[in-house]
Design a protein around this motif. Structure first.
Motif, PDB file in Angstrom:
ATOM      1  N   LYS A  31       0.843  -1.186   0.116  1.00  0.00           N
ATOM      2  CA  LYS A  31       0.007  -0.070  -0.130  1.00  0.00           C
ATOM      3  C   LYS A  31       0.685   1.186   0.090  1.00  0.00           C
ATOM      4  CE  LYS A  31      -4.111  -1.720  -0.028  1.00  0.00           C
ATOM      5  NZ  LYS A  31      -3.765  -3.036  -0.643  1.00  0.00           N
ATOM      6  N   ASP A  32       0.634   2.481  -0.919  1.00  0.00           N
ATOM      7  CA  ASP A  32       1.449   3.273  -1.062  1.00  0.00           C
ATOM      8  C   ASP A  32       0.436   4.707  -0.578  1.00  0.00           C
ATOM      9  OD1 ASP A  32       2.212   5.936  -2.545  1.00  0.00           O
ATOM     10  OD2 ASP A  32       3.157   4.607  -3.665  1.00  0.00           O
ATOM     11  N   ARG A  33       1.015   5.248   0.508  1.00  0.00           N
ATOM     12  CA  ARG A  33       0.346   6.299   1.329  1.00  0.00           C
ATOM     13  C   ARG A  33       0.028   7.473   0.145  1.00  0.00           C
ATOM     14  NH1 ARG A  33       2.340  11.157   2.753  1.00  0.00           N
ATOM     15  NH2 ARG A  33       1.229  12.280   4.481  1.00  0.00           N
ATOM     16  N   ASP A  34       0.666   7.659  -0.418  1.00  0.00           N
ATOM     17  CA  ASP A  34       0.528   9.033  -1.551  1.00  0.00           C
ATOM     18  C   ASP A  34      -0.615   8.543  -2.335  1.00  0.00           C
ATOM     19  OD1 ASP A  34       2.407  10.475  -0.388  1.00  0.00           O
ATOM     20  OD2 ASP A  34       4.131   9.926  -1.808  1.00  0.00           O
ATOM     21  N   LYS A  35      -0.445   7.459  -2.891  1.00  0.00           N
ATOM     22  CA  LYS A  35      -1.786   7.124  -3.636  1.00  0.00           C
ATOM     23  C   LYS A  35      -3.097   6.776  -3.158  1.00  0.00           C
ATOM     24  CE  LYS A  35       1.191   4.077  -7.199  1.00  0.00           C
ATOM     25  NZ  LYS A  35       1.429   3.017  -7.856  1.00  0.00           N
ATOM     26  N   ILE A  36      -3.075   6.363  -1.788  1.00  0.00           N
ATOM     27  CA  ILE A  36      -4.427   6.471  -1.040  1.00  0.00           C
ATOM     28  C   ILE A  36      -4.869   7.774  -0.864  1.00  0.00           C
ATOM     29  CG2 ILE A  36      -5.176   5.699   1.212  1.00  0.00           C
ATOM     30  CD1 ILE A  36      -3.390   3.430   1.156  1.00  0.00           C
ATOM     31  N   LEU A  37      -3.786   8.914  -0.279  1.00  0.00           N
ATOM     32  CA  LEU A  37      -4.276   9.872   0.051  1.00  0.00           C
ATOM     33  C   LEU A  37      -4.883  10.704  -1.284  1.00  0.00           C
ATOM     34  CD1 LEU A  37      -1.433  11.181   2.315  1.00  0.00           C
ATOM     35  CD2 LEU A  37      -3.854  10.890   2.932  1.00  0.00           C
ATOM     36  N   GLU A  38      -4.198  10.440  -2.510  1.00  0.00           N
ATOM     37  CA  GLU A  38      -4.512  11.007  -3.693  1.00  0.00           C
ATOM     38  C   GLU A  38      -5.747  10.631  -4.210  1.00  0.00           C
ATOM     39  OE1 GLU A  38      -4.623  13.343  -7.499  1.00  0.00           O
ATOM     40  OE2 GLU A  38      -3.608  13.636  -5.338  1.00  0.00           O
ATOM     41  N   ILE A  39      -6.104   9.341  -4.213  1.00  0.00           N
ATOM     42  CA  ILE A  39      -7.341   8.709  -4.851  1.00  0.00           C
ATOM     43  C   ILE A  39      -8.618   9.247  -3.831  1.00  0.00           C
ATOM     44  CG2 ILE A  39      -7.538   6.426  -3.730  1.00  0.00           C
ATOM     45  CD1 ILE A  39      -7.891   6.834  -7.372  1.00  0.00           C
ATOM     46  N   VAL A  40      -8.499   9.398  -2.709  1.00  0.00           N
ATOM     47  CA  VAL A  40      -9.456   9.836  -1.641  1.00  0.00           C
ATOM     48  C   VAL A  40      -9.484  11.054  -1.796  1.00  0.00           C
ATOM     49  CG1 VAL A  40     -10.004   9.959   0.786  1.00  0.00           C
ATOM     50  CG2 VAL A  40      -9.080   7.909   0.057  1.00  0.00           C
ATOM     51  N   ARG A  41      -8.496  11.963  -2.010  1.00  0.00           N
ATOM     52  CA  ARG A  41      -8.803  13.453  -2.166  1.00  0.00           C
ATOM     53  C   ARG A  41      -9.813  13.706  -3.207  1.00  0.00           C
ATOM     54  NH1 ARG A  41      -7.110  17.216  -5.338  1.00  0.00           N
ATOM     55  NH2 ARG A  41      -5.687  15.648  -6.298  1.00  0.00           N
ATOM     56  N   ARG A  42      -9.310  13.257  -4.442  1.00  0.00           N
ATOM     57  CA  ARG A  42      -9.730  13.268  -5.607  1.00  0.00           C
ATOM     58  C   ARG A  42     -11.365  12.742  -5.620  1.00  0.00           C
ATOM     59  NH1 ARG A  42      -6.501  10.697 -10.589  1.00  0.00           N
ATOM     60  NH2 ARG A  42      -8.590  10.906 -11.490  1.00  0.00           N
ATOM     61  N   MET A  43     -11.708  11.597  -4.828  1.00  0.00           N
ATOM     62  CA  MET A  43     -13.250  11.238  -4.999  1.00  0.00           C
ATOM     63  C   MET A  43     -14.027  12.325  -4.092  1.00  0.00           C
ATOM     64  SD  MET A  43     -13.384   8.330  -6.421  1.00  0.00           S
ATOM     65  CE  MET A  43     -14.636   7.714  -5.717  1.00  0.00           C
ATOM     66  N   ARG A  44     -13.340  12.756  -2.929  1.00  0.00           N
ATOM     67  CA  ARG A  44     -13.883  13.960  -2.060  1.00  0.00           C
ATOM     68  C   ARG A  44     -14.126  15.298  -2.906  1.00  0.00           C
ATOM     69  NH1 ARG A  44     -15.287   9.773   0.621  1.00  0.00           N
ATOM     70  NH2 ARG A  44     -14.253   8.970   2.599  1.00  0.00           N
ATOM     71  N   ASN A  45     -13.329  15.475  -3.591  1.00  0.00           N
ATOM     72  CA  ASN A  45     -13.332  16.885  -4.066  1.00  0.00           C
ATOM     73  C   ASN A  45     -14.060  16.719  -5.715  1.00  0.00           C
ATOM     74  OD1 ASN A  45     -11.776  17.891  -1.859  1.00  0.00           O
ATOM     75  ND2 ASN A  45     -10.003  17.683  -2.796  1.00  0.00           N
ATOM     76  N   GLY A  46     -14.084  15.635  -6.155  1.00  0.00           N
ATOM     77  CA  GLY A  46     -14.530  15.650  -7.368  1.00  0.00           C
ATOM     78  C   GLY A  46     -15.676  15.721  -7.574  1.00  0.00           C
TER      79      GLY A  46
END
Length: 200
Positions: free
Chosen positions: A185-200
Motif C-alpha cells: 500500500k502506497d500512502r501517497d496513492k491512497i491520499l490522492e485517490i481519496v482526495r480526488r473522490m472527495r473533491n470531485g
C-alpha cells in the motif's frame, strides 16, 4: 460516492487510511498475499479510526469463524467471495445481524441479474475470482436494472476511476492493487485517490 481500500496487511497501512479517511477498509482473511491473521486484525482494530468501517474478506470460510469476527467487532461487515449460498448468508445474518457483501464474478449481464435476489445487503461486482487487478466490461452494468447497491472492484486506479464511476454509478468503489506500489500500500496513492473522490 463511498471508498473502500482493501487488503491492508501492515501496521503502517492503518496509519495511511486513518490519514486518508476512506469509508471502508478490507482485512483479507482468505488465502492471498494480503492475507492477515485474526490476531493482527484484532490488534489493529482499536487503532482504526471509528469513522472507518472494517470489512472482513472471506472465501468459503466456516460460518462460526466469520460470525465470531463480527460478534467480537473485529470486523463490522463480511464480504463473501466463495461459493457461500443463500442458506449460509441467511444463517450469518441470523447469528450476527451485520451487513453482508456478496461478490459476483461478472462475465455477463446474467451474472449481475442472478445476484439481485440474494439476501446479502450489497453486491461486489468484480472480474473473475477477485484480486486480479483487472477490470471487467463495465458496460454490462448499464444493461442491468440495478436493485441492490454494489461495490465496484477490479483494476480500479487513479487513471480510470472517474470513467468507472461514470459507466457504472456504484455505491462504493473498492481499490487494492490500484493504491499499491511494488505490492505494498502506497500512502501517497491512497491520499490522492481519496482526495480526488472527495473533491470531485
Amino acid at each position: 460516492m463511498k471508498i473502500k481500500i482493501c487488503g491492508l496487511f501492515r501496521d503502517c497501512d492503518i496509519d495511511y487510511v486513518n490519514e486518508a479517511m476512506p469509508d471502508f477498509i478490507g482485512f483479507v482473511f482468505a488465502k492471498s498475499r494480503r492475507q492477515v491473521s485474526i490476531e493482527w486484525a484484532e490488534a489493529m482494530r482499536p487503532r482504526l479510526r471509528s469513522e472507518i468501517t472494517p470489512v472482513g474478506v472471506f472465501v468459503n470460510e466456516s460460518l462460526a469463524k466469520v460470525a465470531k469476527l463480527l460478534k467480537d467487532n473485529i470486523i463490522a461487515m463480511a464480504q463473501l467471495h466463495g461459493e457461500e449460498n443463500e442458506n449460509y448468508i441467511q444463517a450469518l445474518k441470523a447469528l450476527t445481524n451485520k451487513p453482508i457483501i456478496k461478490a459476483v464474478r461478472v462475465l455477463s449481464c446474467e451474472d449481475i441479474v442472478a445476484a439481485q435476489h440474494t439476501l446479502a445487503d450489497y453486491l461486489l461486482l468484480d472480474n473473475g475470482a477477485g484480486g486480479t487487478g483487472e477490470s471487467f466490461d463495465w458496460s454490462l452494468v448499464r444493461q442491468v436494472k440495478q436493485q441492490k447497491p454494489f461495490f465496484l472492484a477490479g483494476g480500479l486506479k487513479a487513471d480510470n476511476i472517474e470513467q468507472a464511476i461514470a459507466a457504472t454509478k456504484p455505491y462504493t468503489v473498492d481499490l487494492s492493487s490500484g493504491v499499491e506500489t511494488d505490492g505494498m500500500k502506497d500512502r501517497d496513492k491512497i491520499l490522492e485517490i481519496v482526495r480526488r473522490m472527495r473533491n470531485g
